[in-house]
Motif scaffolding. Structure first.
Motif, PDB file in Angstrom:
ATOM      1  N   CYS A 158      39.051  26.948  43.092  1.00  0.00           N
ATOM      2  CA  CYS A 158      39.001  25.588  42.039  1.00  0.00           C
ATOM      3  C   CYS A 158      38.061  24.993  42.828  1.00  0.00           C
ATOM      4  O   CYS A 158      38.130  23.645  42.130  1.00  0.00           O
ATOM      5  CB  CYS A 158      40.243  25.601  41.770  1.00  0.00           C
ATOM      6  SG  CYS A 158      41.466  25.844  44.278  1.00  0.00           S
ATOM      7  N   GLU A 191      39.482  31.977  37.515  1.00  0.00           N
ATOM      8  CA  GLU A 191      39.977  30.919  36.223  1.00  0.00           C
ATOM      9  C   GLU A 191      38.639  31.131  35.371  1.00  0.00           C
ATOM     10  O   GLU A 191      38.278  31.732  34.951  1.00  0.00           O
ATOM     11  CB  GLU A 191      39.889  29.437  37.227  1.00  0.00           C
ATOM     12  CG  GLU A 191      40.549  28.563  37.765  1.00  0.00           C
ATOM     13  CD  GLU A 191      40.770  27.388  38.394  1.00  0.00           C
ATOM     14  OE1 GLU A 191      38.890  27.514  38.173  1.00  0.00           O
ATOM     15  OE2 GLU A 191      41.061  26.847  38.455  1.00  0.00           O
ATOM     16  N   THR A 196      41.062  26.691  33.640  1.00  0.00           N
ATOM     17  CA  THR A 196      40.276  25.244  35.191  1.00  0.00           C
ATOM     18  C   THR A 196      41.190  24.467  35.537  1.00  0.00           C
ATOM     19  O   THR A 196      41.570  24.150  34.750  1.00  0.00           O
ATOM     20  CB  THR A 196      39.466  25.752  34.997  1.00  0.00           C
ATOM     21  OG1 THR A 196      38.351  26.796  34.643  1.00  0.00           O
ATOM     22  CG2 THR A 196      38.249  25.061  36.281  1.00  0.00           C
ATOM     23  N   TYR A 206      41.822  22.112  39.284  1.00  0.00           N
ATOM     24  CA  TYR A 206      42.481  21.734  40.315  1.00  0.00           C
ATOM     25  C   TYR A 206      43.796  21.336  40.771  1.00  0.00           C
ATOM     26  O   TYR A 206      43.920  20.725  40.634  1.00  0.00           O
ATOM     27  CB  TYR A 206      41.356  20.831  41.304  1.00  0.00           C
ATOM     28  CG  TYR A 206      41.709  20.796  42.740  1.00  0.00           C
ATOM     29  CD1 TYR A 206      40.873  21.719  43.022  1.00  0.00           C
ATOM     30  CD2 TYR A 206      42.437  19.801  43.160  1.00  0.00           C
ATOM     31  CE1 TYR A 206      40.681  21.509  44.974  1.00  0.00           C
ATOM     32  CE2 TYR A 206      42.123  19.225  44.291  1.00  0.00           C
ATOM     33  CZ  TYR A 206      41.469  20.622  45.168  1.00  0.00           C
ATOM     34  OH  TYR A 206      41.966  20.252  46.775  1.00  0.00           O
ATOM     35  N   GLN A 238      44.673  24.798  41.749  1.00  0.00           N
ATOM     36  CA  GLN A 238      45.226  26.441  41.401  1.00  0.00           C
ATOM     37  C   GLN A 238      44.967  27.096  42.135  1.00  0.00           C
ATOM     38  O   GLN A 238      46.170  28.187  42.008  1.00  0.00           O
ATOM     39  CB  GLN A 238      44.390  26.622  39.960  1.00  0.00           C
ATOM     40  CG  GLN A 238      45.485  28.050  39.254  1.00  0.00           C
ATOM     41  CD  GLN A 238      45.336  27.686  37.604  1.00  0.00           C
ATOM     42  OE1 GLN A 238      46.199  27.617  37.224  1.00  0.00           O
ATOM     43  NE2 GLN A 238      43.949  27.197  36.826  1.00  0.00           N
TER      44      GLN A 238
END
Lengths: 353, 197, 543, 193
Positions: free
Chosen positions: C182, C221, C251, C253, C255
């Motif tokens: 990510c 993602e 997607t 962040y 993740q």
């Protein structure tokens, strides 16, 4: 050596952007105020904003701080908000006093932006309301209601603003009227039922919504305020928690009591559209500095505001409780932040490790 | 004689309350001084004696008894002072002496004559050696109190700064450009203040 | 009520996705190297191997200066349990063993082994390939993975073998392969999944076999559709698609953080103070999985890894297969960085990576990205700190559910107890809060400062406690010594007295014998006697 | 029942001892620096005030009125309050030494706290029934505690704020207290007593 910690990327948001988005969101409401009160509104708006900016500049200079901060938008926003909660009948010195009070005592003495425990504009407004109750609860008749009234031209407005009603050969009674909330309060005190009072006032929900009733400058149009507020929510400049929980609490409380006794308790729609509720819910209570930071905290804050507003409106001496409610809840903000926290990943709610 | 009744009633009530309080004070008697323990737990236990007391515990007792100010612990520095002031409920006071960087004692062994005087002086028993043998300091246990410097007849003990360990490294407080500027301005401001005074 | 609220919150568009709490969305514009084939980095002139490239205890060098080593030869052996060895990444001679700056924000150094390559790249073949790993004992497999020096290649570098246990109490049900990547800029895992899908999935099969898990998830993602397709295709080819499935996540962040990924995939949270294995989950990075395959099936220890070399100052950014120990400056020069004047080298991605000092440092196991950033673009992310307006955006994006603004202000005011009360140590330092902060407050920096201070205070407390015990023991010893001395002195005195008395008695007796006949001396004896008796008494008492 | 509700609400919000009657200002300013201390003080005051109003009612009804010595009211009340405070102090020293230290001089000062004496005297002046006077004392104490705790929360935040040097400490504290009093004016007229 300066150590720089990660992250080494930034999303691009900044304080100025935040402040100016709120200012932009308030423009419809300011325009409605000009539409309702003509030049008077223009004078009050410019006085409040100008004095706020000037005060901010001088206080920053006196403290030896960076005077460029005047342009971060917060002082201008305070001035604008202050103007919008003032009635059109305020004389110039009251507007100046309020603006100076808001900036100096409301904000800069606490260390400037980010440290004021109370919403500066509301604090100033509360001081005015308590110090000058008559002027602060007399509302100029809006322009569309009495076109024959010579109040709204440039020169008359200027005279009125600086010299008072005598200078324009008007009596106080002729140019002012009661706001729906104030009227209802007086009538209820005399034993008239809610429905009768509203009929006598020629109250119309539609008028209250689009902005044709008397009140403070910015309170007039729920529509204009909602437009700005929803735009701000969509932009994530303000979160939805406070406005929604505030308005919902108001609606639920008013609805509940209206069901119990419709003669004494006003209907929810009236409460929602009357007075400064929407302005407070979207622009005052959401002042990030003086409201809690976490989502749950904001909801608690909103509920508290709702309850207090309704209680003060219904039982208190003052017809409008929204401002008091927000300032009172501002006092509780540090405690809400301390006791109401979001659940931390991997922890059970309520149990701090 | 109208005043007799009131006086008697008042005296009687006062007496009854007095007896009640006396009994209560016996029941709620506090053993020892839990506060001194709390203060002692905050002290760095260097046993250096820079506070004027022969060790940390005696100073803790004195602080808990309000006999002495909270700002006398030099190695503890500001943090310890603030913590003690907090628990004692007194206003923080300025530290008189700046705490220096952490140091440990080190014996230059080729110069040591093995007199054992430093061993006797060490408050935490971290110097090992026998008469006529080189002494050495277990630096992991040394508190840096400098009490061993004085008795050494040949001045062979140095205080050396402890090396910065990778696993003990921690982030310093963030210093942004603005913070540095403000610091500078403050310094200038103070300097001006001194000049004008 | 609050749990209901939690559920409502997940459905609302306010910085929450269906997967995990909080988070921010980055655009794909920085993934400059996406889709670029992995190229091998040429052999540098010197390779530097720090003895600690993982989380845990440092290794001990096991080669001498001047010794010739082969590629894949163990040059530093593990010390303690949580530790993995270091291997030479080419053949050559050990030039020196001394301290060298390592990729760490402090710019401090660590003992490192310098190897001068001889260019032959001769491989140490002591580790045999084991393609038939199912027939091998699990303990042996674990030992092999440990000896291959494998630690989590996603960046955390936790020794992988520690996680690969078949525990009766906490059976692993789900193995998660983390292909999230990510961080902006980084594409090495993405490219690895495209090029080494077979190896990655084989590695996962080894993990599944080792921990006895039934279910495997490969998490990717949705900005990497080609990797998803490739993984699905390979799973089908290998006939593993019954046990293992590819899960595509929106997607967001951060993740890729272990805890967040587990929450996003399973809905479960790792309880505070526990490990994923306690809820039956094991997660590894795709690169680690490939390294496990190499170690087991090919007999190759971890000596090289794929790194994204990029940044806005790199003219030719690329995904590179790099030998561990390669100099970062050398690496960047391969990617078109000519001068290091106005450039900051970043180790890792921009959200969690560290800026390095100007020194040249080697690539280590945890290097997933090396970015050459223009100084001005770094400064653009580190604006001056302005006063917090308490907007709460930081709390909205915090994946751990903290209140970063309050935490930071407590850290700033050195109120660390308060900060701990606000769960300072649950912060994963993902940087989402600083990323969104309109006041440009370096929140993560404050948390790191706070954590460091708390650790230091704890160390000082422990040291003070130890010193106190030592001091008390010394006082007790001194008191005892004093008492013993007194005792000895007393005994000595008494002995002396007793002896004196005995002597006196003896003398007296002799005298008496001598003077028995003398009548006039009898009276003198009478005067002496009471004195002797008085002296006598204590000695008797003691006896 | 409504009557009791009104008494309580009036004592807590409308006629708040600190913000509208300006009684008990010294502990309000003195021990509001820290939240924990403020909470401890609130409980101590709650205990003392409730008991003081109870005891003063009893003394008023059983001693002062029968003996017709109302002119000794203040002396008697102070005696009772002092004893109560002494008792609370002993209990607190035993159970919570840190809080005991934190409250410091303000704990014995509850004795001469105008709010406590005020509650006792206002109580008998208003001629409440026994239960009402207990409730009134309790309500006044809750109001005091509420404001004290709110104020301490605010003051903890002020601690971290870069307040101009001249306004640090008491000035800004008093300004904040003044703002709070203004906000509490909003409750005016909530109950018509």
């Amino acid at each position: 050596m300066i150590f720089l910690s990660s992250p080494h990327m930034h999303g691009g948001n900044n304080i100025q952007l935040t402040m100016f988005s709120v200012i932009i969101a308030l423009i419809p409401a300011a325009m409605v105020s000009v539409f309702l009160y003509g030049w008077l509104a223009v004078f009050i708006l410019t006085t409040c904003i100008g004095v706020s900016l000037a005060t901010e500049y001088f206080v920053l200079k006196w403290q030896g701080k960076d005077t460029q901060r005047v342009w971060d938008g917060s002082a201008g926003l305070t001035g604008l908000l202050l103007a919008l909660v003032l009635p059109a009948a305020v004389p110039w010195w009251m507007a100046v006093f309020a603006a100076v009070f808001a900036i100096v005592l409301g904000k800069q003495l606490y260390g400037g932006l980010g440290h004021n425990p109370f919403n500066p504009a509301l604090a100033a407004r509360v001081v005015l309301l308590i110090s000058f109750p008559v002027q602060m609860t007399s509302w100029i008749v809006p322009m569309h209601m009495d076109a024959s009234l010579d109040m709204y031209s440039f020169t008359t407005s200027l005279k009125f603003f600086f010299l008072g009603p005598d200078a324009v050969q008007q009596t106080w009674d002729a140019i002012t009227m009661a706001s729906p909330l104030g009227y209802l309060k007086t009538e209820l005190g005399q034993g008239v039922t809610v429905t009768e009072a509203l009929v006598n006032y020629h109250y119309s929900t539609l008028h209250a919504f689009i902005g044709r009733e008397a009140g403070s400058l910015g309170e007039g149009s729920a529509l204009a305020l909602l437009m700005g507020g929803i735009w701000l929510m969509a932009r994530h400049t303000i979160s939805w928690h406070i406005p929604i929980s505030y308005l919902l609490t108001m609606a639920v409380l008013a609805g509940l009591f209206n069901l119990i006794n419709p003669d004494v308790y006003a209907p929810p729609m009236f409460h929602l559209l009357a007075g400064g509720l929407i302005l407070c819910a979207f622009f005052m209570a959401t002042d990030p500095v003086s409201s809690p930071s976490s989502g749950i905290g904001k909801i608690v804050f909103g509920i508290g505001c709702g309850v207090l507003t309704w209680v003060i409106r219904t039982f208190g001496n003052y017809p409008e409780g929204a401002m008091f409610a927000v300032v009172l809840m501002n006092m509780a903000t540090p405690l809400i932040d301390y006791y109401v926290r979001p659940r931390v990943y991997g922890h059970k709610r309520g149990k701090q490790s | 004689m109208a005043f007799v009744y009131p006086v008697l009633v008042f005296a009687g009530l006062a007496f009854a309350i007095g007896v009640g309080l006396a009994l209560a004070s016996r029941y709620f008697h506090v053993e020892g001084d839990p506060l001194a323990d709390k203060v002692d737990a905050l002290l760095p236990q260097t046993q250096c004696g820079q506070c004027g007391y022969p060790g940390c515990r005696p100073y803790a007792n004195a602080v808990a008894g309000h006999e002495v100010a909270v700002n006398h612990c030099v190695p503890g520095g500001e943090r310890t002072m603030l913590a003690i002031a907090d628990i004692m409920g007194v206003e923080p006071q300025a530290i008189e002496e700046e705490a220096t960087a952490p140091v440990v004692a080190h014996i230059r062994e080729d110069e040591c004559i093995g007199c054992t005087l430093c061993i006797k002086a060490c408050p935490v028993d971290c110097i090992i050696g026998a008469p006529k043998q080189y002494h050495t300091i277990i630096s992991d246990h040394c508190t840096g109190c400098t009490l061993c410097l004085e008795p050494c007849p040949v001045d062979c003990i140095d205080m050396v700064e402890t090396p910065e360990l990778l696993e003990h490294w921690s982030w310093p407080v963030p210093g942004t450009k603005r913070a540095i500027k403000a610091e500078k301005r403050k310094g200038k401001h103070d300097a001006q203040g001194e000049l004008s005074v | 009520m609050f749990d209901l609220w939690e559920k409502i919150k997940q459905t609302l568009p306010m910085g929450t996705s269906a997967g995990f709490t909080g988070g921010v969305v980055h655009s794909n514009q920085h993934k400059r190297t996406a889709g670029q084939a992995i190229i091998a980095c040429p052999l540098p002139e010197l390779l530097i191997h720090p003895v600690k490239q993982h989380i845990g205890d440092p290794c001990e060098p096991m080669v001498e200066v001047g010794e010739r080593v082969l590629k894949g030869q163990m040059i530093a052996k593990a010390q303690g349990y949580i530790s993995v060895p270091v291997h030479a990444s080419t053949s050559g001679t050990v030039e020196k063993i001394e301290e060298h700056t390592i990729p760490h924000p402090s710019g401090l150094g660590l003992t490192s082994i310098f190897i001068k390559p001889d260019g032959l790249d001769e491989v140490d073949e002591s580790l045999h390939p084991l393609p038939n790993y199912r027939s091998v004992d699990a303990a042996e497999l674990r030992e092999r993975i440990r000896n291959a020096g494998i630690a989590g290649l996603g960046g955390a570098v936790f020794p992988t073998f520690v996680k690969l246990v078949k525990d009766q109490k906490n059976p692993i049900e789900t193995v998660i392969l983390n292909g999230i990547e990510c961080e902006p800029w980084l594409t090495c895992d993405h490219q690895l999944m495209l090029e080494k899908a077979h190896e990655i999935i084989s590695g996962m099969d080894i993990i599944l076999h080792l921990v006895g898990a039934e279910k495997g998830i490969i998490a990717i993602e949705d900005n990497k559709p080609d990797a998803v397709e490739m993984m699905q295709k390979t799973l089908q080819e290998m006939g593993l698609n019954e046990h293992v499935q590819v899960q595509v996540l929106p997607t967001r962040y951060p993740q890729g953080g272990e805890k967040q990924l587990i929450q996003a995939l399973t809905g479960k949270e790792v309880p505070a103070g526990q490990l994923p294995m306690h809820i039956g989950v094991l997660s590894t990075n795709v690169g680690t999985s490939k390294a496990i395959y190499d170690a087991v099936c090919l007999g190759e220890p971890l000596t090289e890894r794929v790194i994204t070399v990029s940044g806005d100052a790199a003219a030719k950014p690329s995904n590179m297969l790099v030998r561990l120990g390669t100099s970062m400056h050398f690496l960047l020069e391969q990617c078109g960085v000519s001068s290091f004047e106005d450039i900051k080298v970043m180790h890792g991605g921009p959200m969690m990576g560290e800026l390095l000092s100007q020194d040249d440092v080697p690539v280590v196991k945890g290097s997933n990205g090396i970015l050459a950033m223009q100084k001005r673009s770094i400064m653009r992310a580190h604006f001056d700190e302005e006063p917090c307006i308490r907007c709460g955006d930081c709390g909205d994006v915090c994946p751990a559910g903290l209140m970063p603004n309050l935490l930071a202000s407590h850290c700033k005011e050195n109120q660390f107890e308060r900060a701990e009360d606000y769960n300072l140590f649950d912060c994963i330092e993902c940087g989402a809060c600083s990323y969104v902060c309109p006041a440009h407050i370096p929140l993560v920096h404050y948390f790191r400062y706070g954590k460091g201070q708390v650790a230091q205070i704890q160390r000082e407390k422990a040291f003070a406690e130890e010193s106190r015990i030592r001091s008390e023991k010394r006082d007790a010893r001194l008191a005892k010594e004093l008492a013993e001395k007194e005792e000895k002195r007393r005994i000595a005195r008494e002995k002396k007295e007793a002896r004196a008395k005995a002597l006196a008695e003896k003398e007296a007796a002799e005298k008496a014998v001598v003077d028995k006949d003398s009548a006039e001396q009898a009276s003198a004896e009478q005067t002496d006697k009471p004195e002797v008796k008085a002296d006598d008494k204590p000695a008797e008492d003691k006896a | 029942m409504t009557e009791f509700g009104i008494i309580l609400l009036s004592a807590v919000l409308v006629n708040n001892y600190v913000l509208t009657k300006f009684l008990g200002i010294c502990p309000f300013l003195g021990v509001s620096g820290k939240l924990e201390t403020a909470i401890g003080m609130s409980f101590a005051v709650m205990f003392v005030m409730t008991l003081a109003s109870t005891a003063s009612w009893i003394i008023q009804q059983l001693i002062l009125i029968p003996l017709d010595i109302l002119y000794l009211q203040t002396v008697f009340f102070i005696l009772i309050i002092a004893a109560l405070v002494q008792f609370v102090e002993m209990v607190m020293h035993k159970t919570s030494p840190v809080l005991y230290q934190g409250l410091g001089i303000f704990l014995p000062l509850i004795t001469t706290n105008c709010a406590v004496l005020g509650v006792a005297i206002l109580n008998v002046q208003q001629d409440y029934s026994f239960f009402a006077s207990v409730l009134y004392g309790f309500g006044a104490a809750v109001g005091f505690g509420l404001v004290l705790v709110l104020f301490s929360g605010l003051r903890e935040r002020l601690e971290a704020a870069p307040i101009p040097e001249v306004f640090k400490g008491s000035p800004i504290t008093l300004i904040t207290a003044g703002m709070m009093a203004l906000a509490f004016m909003g409750f005016a007229g909530l109950v018509k007593v």
